[in-house]
Design an enzyme around this catalytic site. Structure first.
Site, short mmCIF file in Angstrom:
data_model
loop_
_atom_site.label_atom_id
_atom_site.label_comp_id
_atom_site.label_asym_id
_atom_site.label_seq_id
_atom_site.Cartn_x
_atom_site.Cartn_y
_atom_site.Cartn_z
N HIS A 114 0.82 -1.35 0.04
CA HIS A 114 -0.01 0.20 0.06
C HIS A 114 0.89 1.24 -0.10
CE1 HIS A 114 0.13 0.04 4.51
NE2 HIS A 114 0.15 1.12 4.35
N ASP A 156 1.12 -7.68 2.45
CA ASP A 156 1.13 -6.32 1.80
C ASP A 156 2.69 -5.65 1.86
OD1 ASP A 156 0.75 -3.48 1.68
OD2 ASP A 156 -0.48 -3.25 3.57
N SER A 208 4.13 2.39 8.44
CA SER A 208 3.89 1.30 7.37
C SER A 208 5.06 0.98 6.55
CB SER A 208 2.74 1.66 6.36
OG SER A 208 1.56 1.15 6.96
N1 ARG Z 1 -4.74 0.82 7.61
C1 ARG Z 1 -3.43 0.56 6.88
C2 ARG Z 1 -2.64 2.05 7.12
O1 ARG Z 1 -3.31 3.02 7.84
C3 ARG Z 1 -3.47 0.13 5.61
C4 ARG Z 1 -4.09 0.93 4.54
C5 ARG Z 1 -4.18 0.35 3.02
N2 ARG Z 1 -4.95 -0.73 2.93
C6 ARG Z 1 -6.05 -0.65 2.59
N3 ARG Z 1 -7.15 -1.67 2.48
N4 ARG Z 1 -6.71 0.71 2.27
O2 ARG Z 1 -2.11 2.69 6.28
N1 ASP Z 2 -1.18 1.54 7.87
C1 ASP Z 2 -0.58 2.59 8.66
C2 ASP Z 2 0.39 3.03 7.85
O1 ASP Z 2 0.33 3.29 6.38
C3 ASP Z 2 0.14 2.09 9.79
C4 ASP Z 2 -0.81 2.24 11.18
O2 ASP Z 2 -1.44 3.11 11.10
O3 ASP Z 2 -0.73 1.56 12.04
O4 ASP Z 2 1.43 3.78 8.10
#
Ligand code: ARG
Ligand code: ASP
Length: 727
Positions: free
Chosen positions: A83, A219, A648
């Site tokens: 991502h 990921d 991330s």
């Molecule tokens: N929650 C994670 C972060 O804040 C992954 C986001 C990407 N994945 C998604 N399905 N949108 O970045």
């Molecule tokens: N998914 C998040 C990021 O892109 C990480 C988090 O918020 O825990 O940095």
């Protein structure tokens, strides 16, 4: 046994130091070394961060300024999340050649793909410059004066530190400006895409599983940093050579066990650990609920259009993911803040602080009126809160309006022709980017619903007259949308480009003053500048000052406690242990997931849960190579590291400095950790490095990439431990 004993001793001797909570600057780790070692770490603080010799920090980069990446070979190979690489992968994708869906693997260096605008930044060293920045600044110096002085000193210190080098310097405030640290940086701009699994692996579970445990997402994606022939940063050139980094992380094949020490190294973006109860209340009761509602609607519209049209699906993939991500995060955050009684806790802390302040005259003088003033300022911000949230989330969530705002200087005629000439390319590029991922029908539907929500929720005194005059009915707003989208050049790439090609400050501005899209963008900007911005301008600086005092006071009140600074996109280390959790009554999380679970979730009729054929074959034949445990093939695991957005792509590193996982998320129950962390509940989610290797090697057949890495197992590790172990 020895470890448990040590842990027990550490807990007894210095309870305040037990620090699963906290994001530490690497140069602060000397104070925490004992605690880290008590939790199992076999390294010294110097192994993690050293000015004089290569250390772990040399393998960590800020990836594009929004994520983290790490070096995993001596040929500049970088691992980050899927991502995080998503925008780059999308940019190389089209309906005919859709790398998001198919995945991409460069089978040799010639096939790697350049990415304009992508960069990675190393931290050469960091330094406490508080004394130089704050010399002679009294606590009661007026904030504006202080700001000026600090800015000038920062400029001068940065200049002196980097003069005659190709390095950059950033100096940022910590603890709301009680301290300042400088980071000397080295930025490389030739970063090429090397590999990405198909979204059915890299984004498996999609938005349904996002922020959730149990998780089964692979990921990750791979990039490579290139340097000029002299090893220094250079613009993209075919002549560039893969960078030889000062350090790259060895990759562990040993796997993870519950209770193992871990640390996460990276660039966490923003936390607000010291917010007062007033701010938390505002967030929980006003900001979060409204922005969640707005995004509900945006997602519904985008999702429907994406489903109906393949081109739109690719165009809006990245936008959708971005909107969905924080939508879900805020829902979890509110839930978690309630669960932890965050508001009551903050109030209790404030009561304790007040009692402490009352104890002597000096404190009363310094802090006496602090909390009242917080309350007053937040009250002022509450009044404009909805106007601000709906402008940001609803109005600027419409591409046409956002484009109109970003072209404001051109439309107003305030930009001299000479400035325009120098910025022409920038505007051209912005247009290309904008329209590549733009669909008029989708945007127009967004426009109608966002305007409706805006009209229904924002007090009319904060609405531009233009919008006040339109009835808050669907028919009226639709008629207005018809007018804007048929007449405004903002909905047409061709007409926008013509405008740029024939730019003349006066004549262009005259034309655009009649363009209904620009008229609207202008009206939105005007009312913001008149009614909303001044409130922030008069409250934010004072809030900054109040927080500076408040945090200083708290540190004085709890002198035995180590306070960690809020995340601010600077390099941090957080540490914890591999651990399951009990996030809700009656729910227990095991610490790992397996390939079995991917098969359980498989649903060929749901785009988010498709399992690629090749992965099924690997599963059926158990062709796991050296990457599986005795009885399962691991996929993800959780640990108690305190992380946030920006972490991330961060490496999850074991007790000996080896890579065991790749951080990419938190469980939903953890999302309040940006404001309040709980060691019992909060867990970061990582993809097990062995699953990453399985996908590269067995799934993609890109074995040459695995061969480039330094794989280690127990036997190899023991040697290293002898070098580093401390008693
Ligand atoms: N929650 C994670 C972060 O804040 C992954 C986001 C990407 N994945 C998604 N399905 N949108 O970045
Ligand atoms: N998914 C998040 C990021 O892109 C990480 C988090 O918020 O825990 O940095």
């Amino acid at each position: 046994m020895k470890r448990i004993l040590l842990l027990f001793l550490a807990l007894c001797l210095s309870p305040a130091l037990w620090a699963a909570e906290g994001m530490w600057l690497p140069l602060m780790l000397k104070a925490l070394q004992d605690d880290m070692q008590a939790q199992g770490m076999k390294l010294t603080a110097e192994d993690i961060y050293s000015v004089n010799q290569s250390s772990l920090k040399d393998a960590i980069v800020s990836f594009g300024g929004f994520c983290t990446g790490e070096l995993i070979s001596d040929e500049g190979l970088i691992l980050t999340n899927h991502h995080c690489g998503y925008g780059a992968i999308q940019a190389h994708s089209s309906v005919q050649d859709d790398l998001l869906t198919k995945g991409f693997w460069a089978m040799n260096k010639e096939e790697e793909k350049a990415n304009a605008g992508l960069f990675v930044t190393f931290i050469v060293r960091m330094e406490d410059v508080s004394e130089q920045v704050l010399k002679g600044i009294a606590p009661d110096m007026p904030e504006a004066e202080r700001e000026k002085l600090v800015a000038a000193r920062i400029k001068e210190i940065s200049r002196a530190a980097t003069e005659g080098t190709h390095y950059g310097a950033t100096i940022k405030p910590f603890y709301y400006g009680n301290e300042y640290y400088m980071f000397i940086t080295e930025t490389y701009e030739d970063v090429r895409l090397v590999g990405a699994p198909p979204s059915s692996i890299g984004k498996f579970g999609g938005d349904t599983d996002n922020w959730m445990w149990p998780r089964h997402t692979g990921d990750f994606s791979l990039f490579r940093v290139y340097a000029g022939p002299d090893g220094k940063p250079a613009k993209y050139s075919p002549e560039n050579k893969p960078l030889k980094p000062r350090h790259h992380l060895p990759v562990s094949l040993d796997g993870v066990q519950e209770g193992d020490f871990t640390m996460v190294f990276g660039f966490p973006g923003r936390t607000q650990q010291y917010l007062t109860s007033h701010a938390v209340k505002l967030l929980m009761e006003q900001t979060n609920p409204h922005r969640i509602n707005i995004r509900d609607k945006r997602l519904e519209i985008m999702g429907r259009h994406m489903k109906a049209n393949d081109t739109v699906r690719i165009q809006y993939a990245s936008k959708y993911a971005g909107v969905a991500n924080y939508w879900k995060k805020w829902m979890g955050e509110n839930r978690g803040l309630h669960q932890l009684n965050a508001l009551q806790d903050k109030q209790a802390l404030e009561a304790q602080f007040t009692a402490w302040v009352q104890q002597n005259a000096e404190r009363r003088e310094m802090y006496g009126n602090l909390l009242n003033r917080f309350a007053e300022l937040y009250q002022q911000q509450e009044r404009i809160g909805l106007a601000d949230t709906y402008r940001r989330e609803a109005l600027l969530g419409v591409d046409l309006i956002r484009l109109g705002s970003s072209f404001a200087p051109i439309a107003s005629g305030s930009m001299p022709a000479t400035d325009f000439t120098t910025q022409r390319d920038r505007y051209d590029a912005a247009l290309q980017r904008h329209f590549k991922d733009y669909n008029v029908a989708t945007d127009k539907e967004l426009f109608v619903d966002m305007l409706l929500m805006y009209k229904q929720n924002v007090p009319s005194e904060f609405q531009p007259e233009l919008l006040q005059k339109i009835d808050a009915t669907e028919a009226a707003v639709k008629a207005y949308a018809d007018k804007v989208y048929s007449q405004s050049i903002l909905s047409s790439q061709k007409r926008m480009q013509e405008m740029l090609a024939t730019y003349n400050p006066k004549a262009t501005a005259k034309k655009l003053r009649k363009d209904p899209g620009f008229v609207l963008a202008r009206a939105i900007q005007d009312i913001y500048e008149k009614e909303v911005a001044p409130v922030f301008a008069s409250t934010d600086p004072e809030l900054e000052l109040l927080y500076r005092r408040f945090v200083a006071g708290l540190r004085q009140m709890h002198q035995d406690k180590l306070f960690y600074p809020d995340a601010n996109s600077t390099m941090r280390v957080t540490y914890g242990i591999v651990d399951g959790s009990t996030p809700q009554d009656g729910v227990k999380y095991r610490y790992y997931t397996t390939l079995e679970g991917i098969m359980e979730k498989e649903d060929p009729s749901n785009e988010e849960f498709i399992v690629p054929q090749r992965l099924k074959e690997i599963y059926q034949t158990k062709d796991y190579g050296p990457y599986a445990n005795e009885d399962y093939m691991p996929v993800c695991f959780i640990a108690s590291n305190h992380t946030t957005g920006g972490n991330s792509g961060s490496p999850v590193i074991d007790a000996r400095g080896r890579l065991i996982g790749l951080n990419f998320d938190r469980s939903w129950e953890s999302t309040m950790s940006d404001i309040k962390y709980s060691p019992e509940i909060c867990r970061n989610i990582a993809v097990d490095i062995r699953y990453v290797l399985l996908i590269i090697d067995k799934f993609a057949g890109a074995t040459h990439l695995v061969e480039e890495m330094t794989l280690v197992d127990e036997a190899a590790a023991t040697e290293k431990v002898e070098l580093l172990e401390v008693d």
